[in-house]
Design an enzyme around this catalytic site. Structure first.
Site, PDB file in Angstrom:
ATOM      1  N   ASP A  84     139.597 -21.602 137.164  1.00  0.00           N
ATOM      2  CA  ASP A  84     139.372 -23.044 137.359  1.00  0.00           C
ATOM      3  C   ASP A  84     137.888 -23.405 137.488  1.00  0.00           C
ATOM      4  OD1 ASP A  84     139.826 -21.505 139.795  1.00  0.00           O
ATOM      5  OD2 ASP A  84     139.501 -23.370 140.875  1.00  0.00           O
ATOM      6  N   ASP A  97     134.011  -3.908 144.513  1.00  0.00           N
ATOM      7  CA  ASP A  97     134.314  -2.865 143.521  1.00  0.00           C
ATOM      8  C   ASP A  97     134.120  -1.454 144.075  1.00  0.00           C
ATOM      9  OD1 ASP A  97     134.810  -4.988 141.883  1.00  0.00           O
ATOM     10  OD2 ASP A  97     132.943  -4.837 140.745  1.00  0.00           O
ATOM     11  N   CYS A 115     142.024  -6.063 135.425  1.00  0.00           N
ATOM     12  CA  CYS A 115     142.789  -5.414 136.495  1.00  0.00           C
ATOM     13  C   CYS A 115     143.619  -6.432 137.270  1.00  0.00           C
ATOM     14  CB  CYS A 115     141.841  -4.725 137.474  1.00  0.00           C
ATOM     15  SG  CYS A 115     140.979  -3.311 136.775  1.00  0.00           S
ATOM     16  N   ARG A 122     138.219   2.443 131.094  1.00  0.00           N
ATOM     17  CA  ARG A 122     137.690   1.113 130.790  1.00  0.00           C
ATOM     18  C   ARG A 122     136.318   0.902 131.413  1.00  0.00           C
ATOM     19  NH1 ARG A 122     141.030  -2.573 133.513  1.00  0.00           N
ATOM     20  NH2 ARG A 122     139.107  -3.717 133.292  1.00  0.00           N
TER      21      ARG A 122
END
Ligand code: EPZ
Length: 417
Positions: A124, A304, A116, A396
């Protein structure tokens, strides 16, 4: 193109059974290749992110057998190959193959992962972790190659308690020589689930679920049986939908403790919740109070659920504030909620939501997975028929969302146009 057509206003009554956690399953599948034998993973959700990972397994030569809710993965004949841009970009969790291939073969080559568009989403910290274990990282455009002569355990401190970096470093370190410690590790239940799987395979990991994880490297991992934990984000989404439209709506097969932060905010707003050992029953009420919430790493309020929770806040009396601290671009649902009648002002990383407002139908776009879930919640509680496009994002991460909602009385259709 697939769209969802939802006519709001129906009362939702009955039971919704929660599936296995997406964010666990998408790490367990790449983790399984670290074994030299077959593993069986139960409670795998039927979502397209899992299909994308199985495509990568197939490309690498691992055998997979999928049946409803379980997958058998046999990595015996697999070969280490560069994972193409197309496979890498299909989903975020493709990056777990980097840690798993590095751990197994001491080399991994793939492209920047997809997922998304909710922020820059750098990797990193994953790469720094691999480097600390002795790997060299080469970056050429979008392509990442990590390679080590030997992987040697090391102390690693994460600047941010990243879910992905914590899991990826565990995957790379389980077969390294010596001891790795991850400090400021993420504590999400999905991390505990992955560490348990690796330990069932013969790894020696302690401390998963706390901010210090210790991994003693082992030489060999064997196959095992394992079960995916229930999806706390799917469960939270349906709890929110229940607060908007539910009558004795039972959200079943869950671990309520994983939802403590959401439950406490919902209770503060006045939601009627009956909490059992592995279920919660929710009833809609008409007198919710405004509350404020701020997303944070687990056990804080999950980012979320920020987008679906925003929809709930439109029904609360007064001004609620919702602050997003994890992702810099996770308010893309807001213009669509405003088009449905919500009164929301974006102030930097905070939403000021005035309520209660009546929502009405509109034509809206699921810009990302949880934005899509938020729009489904909004449409179910809105007057009229809402059309949601870009539904692929929702599929998804939410298993059989149409069937589950229809099963409790929602008017929702998936149409091909
Ligand atoms: C996982 O993403 C989840 N995805 C996300 O769920 C979830 O939003 C997120 O964790 C936070 O809970 C999967 O598990 C596949 P992070 P992840 O690394 O691992 C920064 C959903 O809706 N960061 O914990 O990618 C990063 O930019 C999805 O199911 C770095 O700076 O998240 C972010 O601000 C979306 N460098 C913060 O850390 C790094 O190397 C947390 O990211 C890694 C992360």
């Amino acid at each position: 193109m697939k769209i969802l057509e939802i006519t709001g206003g129906n009362t939702l009554e009955g039971t919704i059974r929660i599936s296995g956690a997406k964010n666990s399953a998408v790490a367990l599948i790449p983790a399984s290749i670290l074994a030299d034998e077959e593993s069986t993973i139960l409670n795998i959700p039927e979502i397209t992110d899992i299909d994308a990972l199985c495509d990568i397994l197939g490309y690498l030569g691992a055998e997979t057998k999928k049946s409803s809710e379980s997958i058998i993965i046999n990595p015996k004949n697999m070969k280490n190959k560069e994972i193409s841009d197309i496979y890498s970009r299909k989903l975020r969790a493709s990056y777990y193959f980097m840690g798993a291939l590095l751990g197994k073969y001491k080399k991994a080559s793939m492209y920047f992962p997809g997922g998304c568009s909710i922020g820059a989403r750098p990797i990193d910290l994953h790469l720094k972790g691999f480097e600390a274990l002795g790997a060299k990282v080469k970056v050429k455009g979008n392509k990442y190659t990590v390679e080590a002569k030997n992987l040697v355990g090391a102390p690693i401190y994460l600047d941010i308690a990243s879910v992905g970096a914590t899991i990826n470093i565990m995957l790379a370190a389980v077969k390294a020589k010596g001891i790795t410690t991850i400090d400021n590790a993420a504590k999400e239940p999905e991390i505990v689930n992955v560490a348990t799987f690796l330990n069932n395979m013969g790894a020696r990991i302690t401390g998963a679920g706390t901010s210090t994880i210790k991994i003693r490297g082992v030489e060999h991992l064997h196959g095992c049986f394992h079960e995916v934990i229930p999806d706390r984000i799917e469960a939270g989404t349906y709890l929110i939908i229940g607060a908007l439209c539910g009558k004795n709506l039972k959200i079943d097969n869950i671990i309520p403790e994983h939802l403590d932060s959401l439950i406490s905010k919902m209770k503060e707003a006045g939601v009627d919740l009956k909490i059992g050992s592995d279920y919660i029953v929710v009833n809609k009420k008409n007198d919710y109070k405004a509350v404020s919430a701020k997303t944070a790493v687990y056990p804080g309020f999950p980012t979320d659920l920020q987008q679906p929770f925003t929809v709930f806040l439109t029904k609360c009396k007064g001004t609620s504030h919702m602050t997003e601290t994890i992702w810099e671009n996770r308010f893309m649902h807001v213009p669509y909620l405003i088009s449905m009648g919500a009164d929301i002002e974006v102030n930097g990383d905070t939403l000021n939501i005035k309520g209660p407002t009546d929502l009405h139908s509109s034509e809206v776009v699921a810009t990302d997975l949880r934005a899509g879930a938020a729009l489904v919640a909004a449409a179910l509680s809105a007057k009229g028929t809402t059309k949601i496009t870009n539904v692929e994002h929702i599929l998804r991460g939410y298993e059989k969302i149409v069937e589950k909602l229809k099963g409790v009385g929602a008017k929702i259709e998936s149409l091909e146009i």
